[in-house]
Design an enzyme around this catalytic site. Structure first.
Site, mmCIF file in Angstrom:
data_model
loop_
_atom_site.group_PDB
_atom_site.id
_atom_site.type_symbol
_atom_site.label_atom_id
_atom_site.label_comp_id
_atom_site.label_asym_id
_atom_site.label_seq_id
_atom_site.Cartn_x
_atom_site.Cartn_y
_atom_site.Cartn_z
ATOM 1 N N ASP A 98 -31.382 30.089 23.567
ATOM 2 C CA ASP A 98 -31.114 28.514 23.478
ATOM 3 C C ASP A 98 -32.174 28.381 22.313
ATOM 4 O O ASP A 98 -32.956 28.661 22.013
ATOM 5 C CB ASP A 98 -31.626 28.016 25.013
ATOM 6 C CG ASP A 98 -31.411 28.457 25.708
ATOM 7 O OD1 ASP A 98 -29.276 27.939 25.388
ATOM 8 O OD2 ASP A 98 -31.331 27.062 26.706
ATOM 9 N N HIS B 159 -26.800 30.601 22.211
ATOM 10 C CA HIS B 159 -25.879 28.887 22.278
ATOM 11 C C HIS B 159 -27.057 28.316 21.477
ATOM 12 O O HIS B 159 -27.998 27.634 21.671
ATOM 13 C CB HIS B 159 -26.416 28.690 24.233
ATOM 14 C CG HIS B 159 -26.206 27.162 24.282
ATOM 15 N ND1 HIS B 159 -26.793 26.707 25.359
ATOM 16 C CD2 HIS B 159 -25.690 25.992 23.649
ATOM 17 C CE1 HIS B 159 -26.615 25.186 25.617
ATOM 18 N NE2 HIS B 159 -25.547 25.233 24.801
ATOM 19 N N GLY C 289 -31.726 20.193 26.630
ATOM 20 C CA GLY C 289 -33.492 20.173 25.666
ATOM 21 C C GLY C 289 -33.738 20.632 26.673
ATOM 22 O O GLY C 289 -34.980 21.432 26.051
ATOM 23 N N PHE C 290 -34.556 20.636 27.746
ATOM 24 C CA PHE C 290 -35.150 21.138 28.374
ATOM 25 C C PHE C 290 -34.523 22.130 29.565
ATOM 26 O O PHE C 290 -33.702 21.832 30.646
ATOM 27 C CB PHE C 290 -35.936 19.850 28.952
ATOM 28 C CG PHE C 290 -36.661 19.359 28.399
ATOM 29 C CD1 PHE C 290 -38.062 19.901 27.465
ATOM 30 C CD2 PHE C 290 -36.343 17.917 27.372
ATOM 31 C CE1 PHE C 290 -38.684 19.387 26.533
ATOM 32 C CE2 PHE C 290 -37.141 17.388 26.786
ATOM 33 C CZ PHE C 290 -37.901 18.378 25.837
ATOM 34 N N GLY C 291 -35.576 22.769 30.027
ATOM 35 C CA GLY C 291 -34.807 23.738 30.850
ATOM 36 C C GLY C 291 -36.178 23.112 32.612
ATOM 37 O O GLY C 291 -36.358 22.175 32.498
ATOM 38 N N GLY C 292 -35.677 24.064 33.647
ATOM 39 C CA GLY C 292 -36.633 23.546 35.269
ATOM 40 C C GLY C 292 -35.251 21.907 35.428
ATOM 41 O O GLY C 292 -35.917 21.015 36.547
ATOM 42 N N ASP D 255 -24.298 26.319 32.299
ATOM 43 C CA ASP D 255 -25.455 26.340 31.906
ATOM 44 C C ASP D 255 -26.519 25.397 32.485
ATOM 45 O O ASP D 255 -26.170 24.694 32.115
ATOM 46 C CB ASP D 255 -25.614 26.055 30.043
ATOM 47 C CG ASP D 255 -26.644 26.677 30.171
ATOM 48 O OD1 ASP D 255 -28.360 26.810 30.394
ATOM 49 O OD2 ASP D 255 -27.033 26.659 28.480
ATOM 50 N N GLY D 256 -27.272 26.099 32.872
ATOM 51 C CA GLY D 256 -28.278 24.496 33.604
ATOM 52 C C GLY D 256 -28.659 24.248 35.089
ATOM 53 O O GLY D 256 -27.076 24.507 35.963
ATOM 54 N N GLY D 257 -29.532 24.930 35.496
ATOM 55 C CA GLY D 257 -30.261 24.495 37.009
ATOM 56 C C GLY D 257 -29.570 25.886 37.456
ATOM 57 O O GLY D 257 -29.260 25.235 39.612
#
Length: 223
Positions: A10, A41, A117-120, A151-153
């Site tokens: 990322d 990415h 923009g942010f993980g989690g 991608d994400g969660g």
């Protein structure tokens, strides 16, 4: 690394998204030293200028955001000419129909299941309709070589949901800290969540997904 197909890198510039990860120079070191093929990415404001550089560094796949592109056809051509697969990413509010006419030119569709923009962040299950739409179009045109990535969660709980909707490639956050040592080479450190990560991989294998990549983030105290 033995259980993952790709290293999902990322790259954020604190302009296109409100976070910053790896510079161009840091990304080059990661791509060239990674034991896994790199899936870059790019969450950056000017992919038209920089995207092909990641391909030239040796990334297996370079994904750019549709929302940031000014000349999408030229960017696709430049990445391909440099030897990489091309992915087009869509933010949650961008409809799949905006890129459906590009399927014959690209190698992957990336559907974000969080705001980039942010993980989690929590997995956005309402994005599964978009995944189904993309899968329907990919299959209808018999584009067998196109990956459909989410991608994400991504977790043990959500990977099955995404797979059932039609995704076949997954980017999940890995508990790694990436540092540059005194010789500017890579060092990896894991933590006690590796068991959950391994379970997620096993679930992906059981489902028969095409690939799973693990996302890395820079350490907050790089040395």
């Amino acid at each position: 690394a033995k259980q993952s197909d790709l290293l999902h890198l990322d790259v954020m510039d604190n302009i296109f998204v409100p976070n910053k990860t790896f510079s161009l120079a840091e990304s080059e070191k990661i791509i060239k030293e990674s034991p896994l093929p790199v899936d870059a990415h790019l969450m950056i404001a000017n992919p038209d200028v920089d995207a092909a550089k990641y391909a030239k560094f040796g990334a297996k796949s370079v994904t750019v955001h549709f929302e940031a592109l000014k000349n999408i056809e030229r960017c696709i051509e430049e990445i391909h000419s440099a030897g990489s697969r091309v992915g087009i990413a869509l933010k949650p509010n961008t409809p799949f129909s905006d890129i459906s006419n590009l399927l014959n030119e690209i190698d992957m569709v990336l559907i974000m299941t969080v705001e980039p923009g942010f993980g989690g962040q929590s997995f956005m299950a309402n994005m599964m309709d978009k995944v189904r739409e993309a899968r329907t179009e990919i299959d209808r045109h018999k584009f067998k070589d196109i990956w459909l990535q989410v991608d994400g969660g991504i977790s043990l709980e959500t990977i099955s949901t995404a797979f059932e909707a039609g995704a076949d490639t997954f980017a999940g956050q890995i508990p790694l800290i990436l540092k540059m040592n005194s010789n500017n080479s890579m060092m990896e450190k894991g933590n006690d969540t590796n068991q959950a990560v391994t379970a997620t991989i096993k679930d992906a294998i059981r489902l028969g997904c095409s690939a799973i990549g693990f996302t890395i983030y820079p350490s907050s105290n790089q040395s």
